[in-house]
Each structure stands twice: as structure tokens, then as C-alpha cells.
Design an enzyme around this catalytic site. Structure first.
Site, PDB file in Angstrom:
ATOM      1  N   ASN A  45      23.967 -21.725  28.308  1.00  0.00           N
ATOM      2  CA  ASN A  45      24.361 -23.097  27.987  1.00  0.00           C
ATOM      3  C   ASN A  45      25.549 -23.025  27.025  1.00  0.00           C
ATOM      4  OD1 ASN A  45      23.351 -22.739  25.375  1.00  0.00           O
ATOM      5  ND2 ASN A  45      21.356 -23.611  25.887  1.00  0.00           N
TER       6      ASN A  45
ATOM      7  N   THR B 106      26.192 -23.874  31.713  1.00  0.00           N
ATOM      8  CA  THR B 106      25.647 -25.211  31.982  1.00  0.00           C
ATOM      9  C   THR B 106      26.166 -26.174  30.913  1.00  0.00           C
ATOM     10  OG1 THR B 106      23.636 -24.739  30.716  1.00  0.00           O
ATOM     11  CG2 THR B 106      23.564 -24.276  33.076  1.00  0.00           C
TER      12      THR B 106
ATOM     13  N   GLY C 192      24.844 -29.475  30.356  1.00  0.00           N
ATOM     14  CA  GLY C 192      23.934 -30.617  30.234  1.00  0.00           C
ATOM     15  C   GLY C 192      24.189 -31.602  31.366  1.00  0.00           C
TER      16      GLY C 192
ATOM     17  N   GLY D  30      17.042 -25.994  32.098  1.00  0.00           N
ATOM     18  CA  GLY D  30      17.909 -24.812  32.227  1.00  0.00           C
ATOM     19  C   GLY D  30      17.227 -23.734  33.071  1.00  0.00           C
ATOM     20  N   ASP D  31      15.919 -23.598  32.902  1.00  0.00           N
ATOM     21  CA  ASP D  31      15.173 -22.607  33.703  1.00  0.00           C
ATOM     22  C   ASP D  31      15.185 -22.995  35.173  1.00  0.00           C
ATOM     23  OD1 ASP D  31      14.525 -21.302  31.351  1.00  0.00           O
ATOM     24  OD2 ASP D  31      12.637 -22.379  31.114  1.00  0.00           O
TER      25      ASP D  31
ATOM     26  N   SER E 140       7.638 -30.092  35.769  1.00  0.00           N
ATOM     27  CA  SER E 140       8.802 -30.923  36.129  1.00  0.00           C
ATOM     28  C   SER E 140       9.706 -30.251  37.161  1.00  0.00           C
ATOM     29  CB  SER E 140       9.607 -31.236  34.867  1.00  0.00           C
ATOM     30  OG  SER E 140      10.235 -30.058  34.396  1.00  0.00           O
TER      31      SER E 140
HETATM   32  O1  RIB Z   1      12.953 -23.047  28.513  1.00  0.00           O
HETATM   33  C1  RIB Z   1      11.766 -23.745  28.261  1.00  0.00           C
HETATM   34  C2  RIB Z   1      10.689 -22.804  27.867  1.00  0.00           C
HETATM   35  O2  RIB Z   1      11.040 -22.206  26.649  1.00  0.00           O
HETATM   36  C3  RIB Z   1       9.352 -23.441  27.613  1.00  0.00           C
HETATM   37  O3  RIB Z   1       8.542 -23.524  28.778  1.00  0.00           O
HETATM   38  C4  RIB Z   1       8.748 -22.581  26.518  1.00  0.00           C
HETATM   39  O4  RIB Z   1       7.646 -21.839  26.913  1.00  0.00           O
HETATM   40  C5  RIB Z   1       9.888 -21.678  26.047  1.00  0.00           C
HETATM   41  O5  RIB Z   1       9.746 -20.425  26.533  1.00  0.00           O
END
Ligand code: RIB
Length: 285
Positions: free
Chosen positions: A182, A202, A204, A234-235, A272
Site C-alpha cells: 500500500n 494499492t 485505497g 488489501g488481502d 467479506s
Molecule cells: O489484513 C487484515 C488482517 O490483518 C486481519 O485479518 C488480521 O488478522 C491481521 O492479520
């Protein structure tokens, strides 16, 4: 179908929602509380799976009350767990506060993730057979380096999301093919990122920008949605990007930006992450 192996973390997220975060020394009433499986590694694994990839997870839970539920969330999502170990002691947890604007602050306690120090022969075989190795920094950096070096030696692309951001060894920088950061991480890592052939930053709600090995940049605009909680966005972006990396940066960015935006429309991390159908519907608009 892209084959992805995640070597990373899995946490139980303790999510408190509150209108306004307390100042130091202040107590405020929260609006809600939920236990939601998360962890950057698990979130990215689920996101890659939902975006259409075949995914295996190498990681660790503890032997506490959270362990079974954490395992189940991966199984339910269709992520391979044959290399998920159960180690003595607590699982990883994250204390998360989400404010009225959907912004979060997170404290992670590594637990079993911090004890993922050894990759065995089965892990190394899985890494060698994958198209993409996907890592973050919620497990020991030496484990990430061992996985990345093995991937490199076997033609598996190495995608690192260097989060939570920290100083990386030169050996690890040299083993990365693709980095997803990010803006804050990009600023902290600075010119060290120049060593990575493919960097995605990224932005936002403004989307993301790709910089390739030739220095040419490719921006992708943000996807407008109503934001509830940015945790795990972001994940989700990173997992979807990994799942579609083999189709080229333009297509991979479109999937990633769309999936990441959808992830902000619901509370929680793993809860989500959008399905492939939901991403495709928004992509086709
Ligand atoms: O990126 C979000 C994650 O960061 C959360 O799910 C939390 O567990 C931390 O690892």
C-alpha cells in the site's frame, strides 16, 4: 486454473466496532463485537480460491479454542489444509477496532504463526509444484526466505505482500518477483522496492498502479462502493491478483481492484471476501 501456495499466517480476529476510537486513557462504548477468522495469509488464500485458483495453505494454528474454527474456515473455502499444522500453545489473534468511517487499527499477536519455523519436505514439494508462492510477513522472515528461495529454484513465481511492513534482508529482496504494497508501505520501503521486477501499489479507493520490469507503469482506477470496513481489503486484492497473474497485469489488476473494493462492503476479513460470481458481475458492469 492457477496453482497457488500460501505460506503465511492465520488469526482469530477480535473485531470491535465503535463510532470513535478512544483517546489514550479514555473509555468509550463499543457498538458491536465479533470473532472473525482472519490473518493475512488465510485471507489471501481464501481470496485467491474464491477468485478461481487452486490453493494450498502452509501455516500453523495452536491447540486452543480457536484452532478448529480457523481450520474450518479454510476447509469451507476449498483451500487445501494438508500442510496446516497444529502446534502447542495459542493460535494467532488480532485485536481490531473498526471506527464509524470503516477505518481500522489492528494489533496482531503471532501465536502459532510465530512458531512456523520449519518447512518440511512435503511443504517444499508443494511450493515447487505451484505457479505462485504467496507470502506476507506475519510469520518469521526466515521461513518466508526459505520458501521464496525454494520457489525461485523451481520456477515458482514469488509474490510477497510485505505486511506488516518491516526491514527485509537483501536475500529476501533478491528472491521476490512481485510485490504488493500500500502507499504507506511503499513510502517506508522506499528505493529497496526498485530491486523487485513487478511492483503493485494499492491506492485505497483510487485503485492501484503496476510498475513492470521495464519501468513502464499501468494504473487501474478505483471501483466505487459503499465502504463498511476496510479490514482484509488489501488481502483480498492480493489473493485475487495472484489468482489471475498468469493472464497479465492488466487483467490481474482488474480482478484485484474489483475484489478488493467488494471486500470493503462487509464487516470482517474472511467474511467479506467476495465470490468469483460477485467479482465477475461487478467486472462486467
Ligand atoms: O489484513 C487484515 C488482517 O490483518 C486481519 O485479518 C488480521 O488478522 C491481521 O492479520
Amino acid at each position: 486454473m492457477a496453482r497457488i501456495v500460501v505460506v503465511g499466517s492465520i488469526n482469530m480476529d477480535l473485531v470491535t466496532t465503535v463510532k470513535r476510537r478512544p483517546e489514550p486513557g479514555e473509555t468509550v462504548s463499543g457498538a458491536g463485537f465479533a470473532l472473525v477468522p482472519g490473518g493475512k495469509g488465510a485471507n489471501q488464500a481464501i481470496a485467491a480460491r474464491r477468485a478461481g485458483a487452486e490453493v494450498g495453505f502452509i501455516g500453523a494454528v495452536g491447540d486452543d479454542v480457536f484452532a478448529d474454527e480457523l481450520r474450518h474456515v479454510l476447509v469451507d473455502a476449498g483451500v487445501g489444509v494438508s500442510r496446516l499444522r497444529r502446534l502447542p500453545g495459542p493460535s494467532g489473534v488480532a485485536a481490531i477496532v473498526v471506527d464509524g468511517g470503516g477505518e481500522n487499527s489492528i494489533i496482531v499477536v503471532g501465536g502459532a504463526n510465530s512458531r512456523l519455523t520449519v518447512l518440511d519436505r512435503g511443504d517444499l514439494e508443494a511450493i515447487a509444484e505451484a505457479d505462485v508462492l504467496l507470502c506476507q510477513l506475519e510469520i518469521p522472515q526466515q521461513t518466508v526466505l526459505n520458501a521464496a528461495r525454494h520457489a525461485r529454484a523451481h520456477g515458482t513465481a514469488v509474490l510477497l505482500n510485505p505486511s506488516p511492513v518491516q526491514e527485509l534482508s537483501d536475500q529476501l529482496w533478491a528472491a521476490i518477483d512481485i510485490a504488493v504494497v500500500n502507499e504507506g508501505e511503499a513510502a517506508q520501503l522506499g528505493t529497496a522496492l526498485d530491486a523487485v521486477p513487478n511492483v503493485i501499489t494499492t491506492l485505497g479507493s483510487d485503485g492501484a498502479v503496476y510498475r513492470g520490469p521495464d519501468g513502464i507503469t499501468l494504473p487501474h482506477p478505483g471501483v466505487r462502493v459503499e465502504v463498511v470496513d476496510t479490514t482484509g481489503a488489501g488481502d483480498t486484492f492480493t489473493g485475487a491478483l495472484a489468482a489471475h497473474w498468469d493472464e497479465g497485469p492488466e487483467i490481474a489488476l482488474a480482478w484485484a481492484c474489483t475484489a478488493g473494493a467488494l471486500a470493503t462492503t462487509k464487516l470482517g476479513a474472511s467474511t467479506s471476501i467476495p465470490t468469483r460470481n460477485a467479482i465477475e458481475r461487478l467486472l462486467s458492469r
